[in-house]
Structure formats: C-alpha cells, structure tokens
Design a protein around this motif. Sequence first.
Motif, mmCIF file in Angstrom:
data_model
loop_
_atom_site.group_PDB
_atom_site.id
_atom_site.type_symbol
_atom_site.label_atom_id
_atom_site.label_comp_id
_atom_site.label_asym_id
_atom_site.label_seq_id
_atom_site.Cartn_x
_atom_site.Cartn_y
_atom_site.Cartn_z
ATOM 1 N N ILE A 36 0.819 -1.208 0.000
ATOM 2 C CA ILE A 36 0.000 0.000 0.000
ATOM 3 C C ILE A 36 0.858 1.265 0.000
ATOM 4 O O ILE A 36 0.487 2.268 -0.599
ATOM 5 C CB ILE A 36 -0.986 -0.014 1.187
ATOM 6 N N ARG A 37 2.036 1.214 0.640
ATOM 7 C CA ARG A 37 2.927 2.389 0.637
ATOM 8 C C ARG A 37 3.377 2.723 -0.772
ATOM 9 O O ARG A 37 3.371 3.881 -1.182
ATOM 10 C CB ARG A 37 4.142 2.137 1.506
ATOM 11 N N CYS A 38 3.774 1.709 -1.522
ATOM 12 C CA CYS A 38 4.191 1.947 -2.905
ATOM 13 C C CYS A 38 3.017 2.436 -3.739
ATOM 14 O O CYS A 38 3.164 3.350 -4.554
ATOM 15 C CB CYS A 38 4.777 0.667 -3.503
ATOM 16 N N ASN A 39 1.856 1.857 -3.516
ATOM 17 C CA ASN A 39 0.678 2.271 -4.256
ATOM 18 C C ASN A 39 0.350 3.735 -3.986
ATOM 19 O O ASN A 39 0.014 4.483 -4.901
ATOM 20 C CB ASN A 39 -0.510 1.376 -3.927
ATOM 21 N N PHE A 40 0.467 4.163 -2.737
ATOM 22 C CA PHE A 40 0.228 5.570 -2.406
ATOM 23 C C PHE A 40 1.239 6.489 -3.080
ATOM 24 O O PHE A 40 0.938 7.643 -3.371
ATOM 25 C CB PHE A 40 0.260 5.793 -0.904
ATOM 26 N N ARG A 41 2.444 5.986 -3.338
ATOM 27 C CA ARG A 41 3.473 6.775 -4.026
ATOM 28 C C ARG A 41 3.283 6.754 -5.541
ATOM 29 O O ARG A 41 4.040 7.358 -6.282
ATOM 30 C CB ARG A 41 4.860 6.248 -3.688
ATOM 31 N N GLY A 42 2.307 6.009 -6.010
ATOM 32 C CA GLY A 42 2.029 5.985 -7.444
ATOM 33 C C GLY A 42 2.632 4.809 -8.181
ATOM 34 O O GLY A 42 2.561 4.741 -9.404
ATOM 35 N N VAL A 43 3.239 3.862 -7.454
ATOM 36 C CA VAL A 43 3.827 2.682 -8.086
ATOM 37 C C VAL A 43 2.702 1.751 -8.518
ATOM 38 O O VAL A 43 1.840 1.402 -7.724
ATOM 39 C CB VAL A 43 4.785 1.956 -7.114
ATOM 40 N N GLN A 44 2.698 1.369 -9.779
ATOM 41 C CA GLN A 44 1.667 0.473 -10.290
ATOM 42 C C GLN A 44 2.234 -0.822 -10.843
ATOM 43 O O GLN A 44 1.490 -1.737 -11.162
ATOM 44 C CB GLN A 44 0.864 1.174 -11.383
ATOM 45 N N ARG A 45 3.554 -0.885 -10.974
ATOM 46 C CA ARG A 45 4.203 -2.086 -11.509
ATOM 47 C C ARG A 45 5.282 -2.570 -10.550
ATOM 48 O O ARG A 45 5.929 -1.764 -9.886
ATOM 49 C CB ARG A 45 4.845 -1.792 -12.854
ATOM 50 N N CYS A 46 5.530 -3.880 -10.541
ATOM 51 C CA CYS A 46 6.640 -4.431 -9.771
ATOM 52 C C CYS A 46 7.950 -4.035 -10.458
ATOM 53 O O CYS A 46 7.936 -3.505 -11.573
ATOM 54 C CB CYS A 46 6.504 -5.948 -9.656
ATOM 55 N N LYS A 47 9.066 -4.280 -9.800
ATOM 56 C CA LYS A 47 10.368 -3.882 -10.361
ATOM 57 C C LYS A 47 10.605 -4.505 -11.733
ATOM 58 O O LYS A 47 11.045 -3.844 -12.661
ATOM 59 C CB LYS A 47 11.500 -4.289 -9.426
ATOM 60 N N ALA A 48 10.304 -5.796 -11.854
ATOM 61 C CA ALA A 48 10.565 -6.488 -13.123
ATOM 62 C C ALA A 48 9.722 -5.907 -14.254
ATOM 63 O O ALA A 48 10.229 -5.653 -15.350
ATOM 64 C CB ALA A 48 10.295 -7.977 -12.962
ATOM 65 N N CYS A 49 8.452 -5.678 -14.003
ATOM 66 C CA CYS A 49 7.576 -5.134 -15.046
ATOM 67 C C CYS A 49 7.930 -3.687 -15.367
ATOM 68 O O CYS A 49 7.830 -3.265 -16.518
ATOM 69 C CB CYS A 49 6.113 -5.260 -14.633
ATOM 70 N N GLN A 50 8.350 -2.924 -14.362
ATOM 71 C CA GLN A 50 8.761 -1.541 -14.607
ATOM 72 C C GLN A 50 10.002 -1.500 -15.482
ATOM 73 O O GLN A 50 10.102 -0.680 -16.388
ATOM 74 C CB GLN A 50 9.014 -0.805 -13.292
ATOM 75 N N GLN A 51 10.938 -2.412 -15.241
ATOM 76 C CA GLN A 51 12.138 -2.470 -16.072
ATOM 77 C C GLN A 51 11.783 -2.849 -17.501
ATOM 78 O O GLN A 51 12.322 -2.287 -18.450
ATOM 79 C CB GLN A 51 13.139 -3.450 -15.496
ATOM 80 N N LYS A 52 10.876 -3.792 -17.672
ATOM 81 C CA LYS A 52 10.445 -4.178 -19.017
ATOM 82 C C LYS A 52 9.761 -3.024 -19.721
ATOM 83 O O LYS A 52 9.925 -2.835 -20.923
ATOM 84 C CB LYS A 52 9.487 -5.359 -18.951
ATOM 85 N N ALA A 53 8.975 -2.247 -18.983
ATOM 86 C CA ALA A 53 8.231 -1.137 -19.569
ATOM 87 C C ALA A 53 9.133 0.016 -19.977
ATOM 88 O O ALA A 53 8.819 0.756 -20.906
ATOM 89 C CB ALA A 53 7.172 -0.642 -18.591
ATOM 90 N N THR A 54 10.271 0.185 -19.284
ATOM 91 C CA THR A 54 11.152 1.306 -19.604
ATOM 92 C C THR A 54 12.228 0.957 -20.618
ATOM 93 O O THR A 54 12.906 1.844 -21.112
ATOM 94 C CB THR A 54 11.822 1.850 -18.326
ATOM 95 N N VAL A 55 12.385 -0.317 -20.934
ATOM 96 C CA VAL A 55 13.373 -0.729 -21.934
ATOM 97 C C VAL A 55 12.847 -0.334 -23.304
ATOM 98 O O VAL A 55 11.735 -0.652 -23.681
ATOM 99 C CB VAL A 55 13.629 -2.249 -21.870
ATOM 100 N N THR A 56 13.687 0.372 -24.054
ATOM 101 C CA THR A 56 13.292 0.776 -25.396
ATOM 102 C C THR A 56 14.025 -0.101 -26.409
ATOM 103 O O THR A 56 15.160 -0.494 -26.187
ATOM 104 C CB THR A 56 13.631 2.263 -25.648
ATOM 105 N N PRO A 57 13.401 -0.409 -27.507
ATOM 106 C CA PRO A 57 14.055 -1.219 -28.536
ATOM 107 C C PRO A 57 15.299 -0.525 -29.085
ATOM 108 O O PRO A 57 15.348 0.709 -29.175
ATOM 109 C CB PRO A 57 12.999 -1.378 -29.620
ATOM 110 N N ALA A 58 16.288 -1.308 -29.497
ATOM 111 C CA ALA A 58 17.529 -0.762 -30.047
ATOM 112 C C ALA A 58 17.276 0.007 -31.328
ATOM 113 O O ALA A 58 17.861 1.040 -31.587
ATOM 114 C CB ALA A 58 18.538 -1.891 -30.280
ATOM 115 N N SER A 59 16.389 -0.500 -32.137
ATOM 116 C CA SER A 59 16.019 0.220 -33.361
ATOM 117 C C SER A 59 14.512 0.379 -33.373
ATOM 118 O O SER A 59 13.769 -0.452 -32.900
ATOM 119 C CB SER A 59 16.458 -0.538 -34.601
ATOM 120 N N SER A 60 14.053 1.451 -33.910
ATOM 121 C CA SER A 60 12.631 1.745 -33.901
ATOM 122 C C SER A 60 11.909 1.116 -35.102
ATOM 123 O O SER A 60 10.754 1.418 -35.348
ATOM 124 C CB SER A 60 12.401 3.250 -33.880
#
Length: 64
Positions: A36-60
């Motif tokens: 709940i503390r993380c949720n109150f801070r606006g965290v909606q993804r676990c660490k693994a999913c957040q890392q996957k979401a922020t990884v950008t493809p090498a080529s577009s």
Amino acid sequence: MTDQQEGDSMVCRACGRDARASEGYPCKDCGTFICIRCNFRGVQRCKACQQKATVTPASSGATQ
C-alpha cells in the motif's frame, strides 16, 4: 506489537518490504503484490515489469 505472526504478510515486489497482504494491490502487468505504501506513491508495476516497460528497442523499426 509490530510482528506479523499470523502469516498475513507478503513481500512487496516493488520495494521488497514485508507488508500485510490484505493492504496491497496487484501489479498492473503481472499481478504480483505491491504494498500500500508503494501504491500511495504511485507505483503500479513491480520492479521487473517496470524495467520491461522502460526498456526501449535498439532500433525503432525504421530500417529501409
């Protein structure tokens, strides 16, 4: 009386803290536990999913 000996604790997949399972929320992508503390801070993804979401493809995909 801060010990949780009833077995009602889970490890938050965002911050790693033990928290009451009944006071948490699921990860937006995979459904693992977010405290709940993380949720109150606006965290909606676990660490693994957040890392996957922020990884950008090498080529577009603009290789022609």
